[in-house]
Design a protein around this motif. Structure first.
Motif, mmCIF file in Angstrom:
data_model
loop_
_atom_site.group_PDB
_atom_site.id
_atom_site.type_symbol
_atom_site.label_atom_id
_atom_site.label_comp_id
_atom_site.label_asym_id
_atom_site.label_seq_id
_atom_site.Cartn_x
_atom_site.Cartn_y
_atom_site.Cartn_z
ATOM 1 N N ARG A 117 -15.477 5.608 2.606
ATOM 2 C CA ARG A 117 -14.444 5.277 1.578
ATOM 3 C C ARG A 117 -14.724 3.793 1.016
ATOM 4 O O ARG A 117 -15.457 3.119 1.758
ATOM 5 N N ALA A 118 -14.146 3.686 -0.052
ATOM 6 C CA ALA A 118 -14.366 2.410 -0.885
ATOM 7 C C ALA A 118 -13.113 2.104 -1.470
ATOM 8 O O ALA A 118 -12.291 2.676 -1.555
ATOM 9 N N LEU A 119 -12.985 0.674 -2.105
ATOM 10 C CA LEU A 119 -11.895 0.352 -2.970
ATOM 11 C C LEU A 119 -12.346 0.147 -4.453
ATOM 12 O O LEU A 119 -13.535 -0.255 -4.622
ATOM 13 N N THR A 120 -11.805 0.903 -5.335
ATOM 14 C CA THR A 120 -12.161 0.811 -6.687
ATOM 15 C C THR A 120 -10.899 0.297 -7.468
ATOM 16 O O THR A 120 -9.870 0.756 -7.273
ATOM 17 N N ALA A 121 -11.186 -0.747 -8.228
ATOM 18 C CA ALA A 121 -10.070 -1.439 -9.067
ATOM 19 C C ALA A 121 -9.864 -0.447 -10.400
ATOM 20 O O ALA A 121 -10.622 -0.065 -10.963
ATOM 21 N N VAL A 122 -8.621 -0.411 -10.414
ATOM 22 C CA VAL A 122 -8.092 0.581 -11.601
ATOM 23 C C VAL A 122 -7.304 -0.141 -12.495
ATOM 24 O O VAL A 122 -6.470 0.523 -13.347
ATOM 25 N N GLY A 123 -7.326 -1.469 -12.543
ATOM 26 C CA GLY A 123 -6.420 -2.215 -13.550
ATOM 27 C C GLY A 123 -5.165 -2.552 -13.214
ATOM 28 O O GLY A 123 -4.812 -2.729 -12.076
ATOM 29 N N LEU A 124 -4.714 -3.155 -14.208
ATOM 30 C CA LEU A 124 -3.061 -4.141 -14.387
ATOM 31 C C LEU A 124 -3.442 -5.526 -13.745
ATOM 32 O O LEU A 124 -4.543 -5.670 -13.401
ATOM 33 N N ASP A 125 -2.504 -5.958 -13.541
ATOM 34 C CA ASP A 125 -2.489 -7.413 -12.997
ATOM 35 C C ASP A 125 -1.116 -7.741 -12.388
ATOM 36 O O ASP A 125 -0.259 -7.094 -12.815
ATOM 37 N N ILE A 129 0.746 -1.225 0.103
ATOM 38 C CA ILE A 129 0.007 0.019 -0.160
ATOM 39 C C ILE A 129 0.926 1.274 -0.178
ATOM 40 O O ILE A 129 1.811 1.107 0.734
ATOM 41 N N ASP A 130 0.435 2.269 -0.772
ATOM 42 C CA ASP A 130 1.190 3.683 -0.794
ATOM 43 C C ASP A 130 0.134 4.705 -0.929
ATOM 44 O O ASP A 130 -0.523 4.721 -2.187
ATOM 45 N N GLY A 131 0.138 5.422 -0.060
ATOM 46 C CA GLY A 131 -1.039 6.470 -0.128
ATOM 47 C C GLY A 131 -2.426 5.689 -0.351
ATOM 48 O O GLY A 131 -3.012 4.915 0.424
ATOM 49 N N PRO A 132 -3.075 6.214 -1.397
ATOM 50 C CA PRO A 132 -4.399 5.533 -1.584
ATOM 51 C C PRO A 132 -4.331 4.542 -2.563
ATOM 52 O O PRO A 132 -5.564 3.810 -2.958
ATOM 53 N N LEU A 133 -3.337 4.084 -2.840
ATOM 54 C CA LEU A 133 -3.190 3.029 -3.674
ATOM 55 C C LEU A 133 -2.909 1.414 -3.188
ATOM 56 O O LEU A 133 -1.934 1.296 -2.158
ATOM 57 N N VAL A 134 -3.281 0.425 -3.419
ATOM 58 C CA VAL A 134 -3.132 -0.967 -3.102
ATOM 59 C C VAL A 134 -2.394 -1.785 -4.156
ATOM 60 O O VAL A 134 -3.400 -1.785 -5.313
ATOM 61 N N ALA A 135 -1.645 -2.506 -4.208
ATOM 62 C CA ALA A 135 -1.257 -3.569 -4.903
ATOM 63 C C ALA A 135 -1.476 -4.798 -4.484
ATOM 64 O O ALA A 135 -1.447 -5.117 -3.315
ATOM 65 N N ALA A 136 -2.232 -5.614 -5.482
ATOM 66 C CA ALA A 136 -2.718 -7.025 -5.258
ATOM 67 C C ALA A 136 -2.373 -7.886 -6.138
ATOM 68 O O ALA A 136 -2.121 -7.530 -7.365
ATOM 69 N N ALA A 137 -2.631 -9.255 -5.859
ATOM 70 C CA ALA A 137 -2.382 -10.216 -7.128
ATOM 71 C C ALA A 137 -3.294 -9.985 -8.356
ATOM 72 O O ALA A 137 -2.912 -10.131 -9.579
ATOM 73 N N ASP A 138 -4.325 -9.365 -8.102
ATOM 74 C CA ASP A 138 -5.410 -9.100 -9.403
ATOM 75 C C ASP A 138 -5.267 -7.646 -9.688
ATOM 76 O O ASP A 138 -6.323 -7.209 -10.506
ATOM 77 N N GLY A 139 -4.422 -6.805 -9.407
ATOM 78 C CA GLY A 139 -4.180 -5.594 -9.760
ATOM 79 C C GLY A 139 -4.058 -4.506 -8.808
ATOM 80 O O GLY A 139 -3.634 -4.725 -7.600
ATOM 81 N N VAL A 140 -4.297 -3.246 -9.282
ATOM 82 C CA VAL A 140 -4.285 -1.878 -8.398
ATOM 83 C C VAL A 140 -5.682 -1.548 -7.935
ATOM 84 O O VAL A 140 -6.571 -1.558 -9.049
ATOM 85 N N TYR A 141 -5.684 -1.195 -6.764
ATOM 86 C CA TYR A 141 -7.043 -0.630 -6.325
ATOM 87 C C TYR A 141 -6.365 0.768 -5.875
ATOM 88 O O TYR A 141 -5.384 1.050 -5.407
ATOM 89 N N ARG A 142 -7.629 1.506 -5.732
ATOM 90 C CA ARG A 142 -7.605 2.945 -5.165
ATOM 91 C C ARG A 142 -8.575 3.162 -4.248
ATOM 92 O O ARG A 142 -9.711 2.577 -4.293
ATOM 93 N N VAL A 143 -8.322 3.707 -2.979
ATOM 94 C CA VAL A 143 -9.193 4.284 -2.024
ATOM 95 C C VAL A 143 -9.846 5.409 -2.488
ATOM 96 O O VAL A 143 -9.193 6.524 -2.783
ATOM 97 N N THR A 144 -11.175 5.195 -2.753
ATOM 98 C CA THR A 144 -12.149 6.519 -3.351
ATOM 99 C C THR A 144 -12.981 6.877 -2.217
ATOM 100 O O THR A 144 -13.535 5.986 -1.369
#
Length: 317
Positions: free
Chosen positions: A179-187, A149-164
């Motif tokens: 607040r919620a988590l939103t998937a923002v792509g990648l893998d 995790i860094d700032g509002p971004l989360v790195a996970a096995a299925d991609g990047v998420y943002r706290v919104t």
């Protein structure tokens, strides 16, 4: 190989610290947390300030009270005041915080903590300059195999998420909806940098967020960090890359492949943890060597730890 720091006398370090200020680097390792005193690129004393294995570390700046340093451990988040004698206090599992934490960061005045089961919690801490305690713990969401995790971004096995931010009307009556988590792509995201331009290190490359995720460099990226001012570092295929940004501050910062260049550390070791402080870049190697650059090249100090999992910097004076 550059000379180690033992050519710098204690008196020189004290004089330098008096003019350049002091920043402490907290290094999370499998043996505990090592604190290293830095003054620009001078490396001072270092000591073990927590002996519980730490999986990540983050520093929470506060305006009117002492800053906080938090570590992710198998028993959850532990927090201490930044200072000469930090004492890490557990955040009670009864508050609802993740029991086994694998990653930690700070965002919007609180810690963000990832648990082993994928839960992402926002942990607000109070206590002034006394023992830190959890003021509120809110479940933000969950991901598959969180890694960083860094700032509002989360790195996970299925991609990047943002706290919104959640829906304003719902948040007015339900704090968990704020607040919620939103998937923002990648893998296969392995690390993220949430300060300034969003960056992501994945199994297929290093990415920056433009019109969607744009490839900066292809390869296996393991770590990335940024200072929010156009400067960034990344580990790609074992090499340390540096993004210098626009020194003049007058032009838009570009992030494509040409803006990243390789840098040589003063030791032949693999960098695994990256961080920024005021005017300094820090890279810690898998062999336990801390390298610091204040603009005039890398200096280093062996701190004698293994299983390095993260680094975070706190301004002390």
């Amino acid at each position: 190989m550059a000379p180690a720091e033992d050519d710098i006398s204690i008196e020189e370090k004290r004089v330098y610290a008096g003019t350049a200020g002091r920043t402490d680097a907290y290094v999370a390792t499998g043996n505990g947390v090592v604190r290293v005193a830095l003054s620009a690129d001078k490396v001072g004393a270092f000591d073990m300030v927590a002996r519980e294995p730490a999986r990540d570390v983050a520093v929470l700046p506060r305006d009117d009270e002492s800053d906080l340093v938090g570590i992710a451990t198998a028993d959850g988040l532990r927090v201490a005041l930044v200072g000469d004698d930090p004492e890490f206090e557990p955040i009670d599992a009864d508050t609802g915080a993740a029991v086994a934490a694998v990653a930690a960061s700070v965002h919007d005045g609180a810690f963000l903590v990832a648990g082993e089961e994928g839960e992402i919690d926002r942990v607000a801490v109070e206590g002034g300059d006394g023992a830190p305690t959890a003021a509120a713990v809110t479940r933000v969401g969950s991901v598959s195999e969180p890694r960083a995790i860094d700032g509002p971004l989360v790195a996970a096995a299925d991609g990047v998420y943002r706290v919104t931010e959640g829906d304003g009307a719902a948040a007015a009556t339900d704090a968990s909806a704020a607040r919620a988590l939103t998937a923002v792509g990648l893998d296969d995201a392995r690390d993220v940098a949430g300060a300034g331009m969003p960056l992501a290190a994945t199994g297929s490359g290093l990415y920056w967020l433009g019109n969607g995720w744009m490839t900066a460099r292809e390869g296996a990226a393991e770590a990335v960090a940024a200072d929010g001012d156009g400067h960034a570092m990344a580990v790609l295929d074992g090499d340390l890359l540096v993004h210098a940004g626009d020194a003049s501050g007058t032009e838009a910062v570009a992030w494509d492949a040409e803006t990243w260049g390789e840098t040589e550390l003063p030791v032949d070791e693999d960098p695994v943890a990256l961080g920024y402080g005021p005017g300094i870049s820090v890279a810690v190697t898998a062999a336990g060597t801390l390298c610091v650059d204040a603009g005039d090249g890398w200096r280093h100090q062996v701190v004698g730890v293994r299983d390095v999992a993260g680094v975070a910097l706190a301004v002390v004076e």
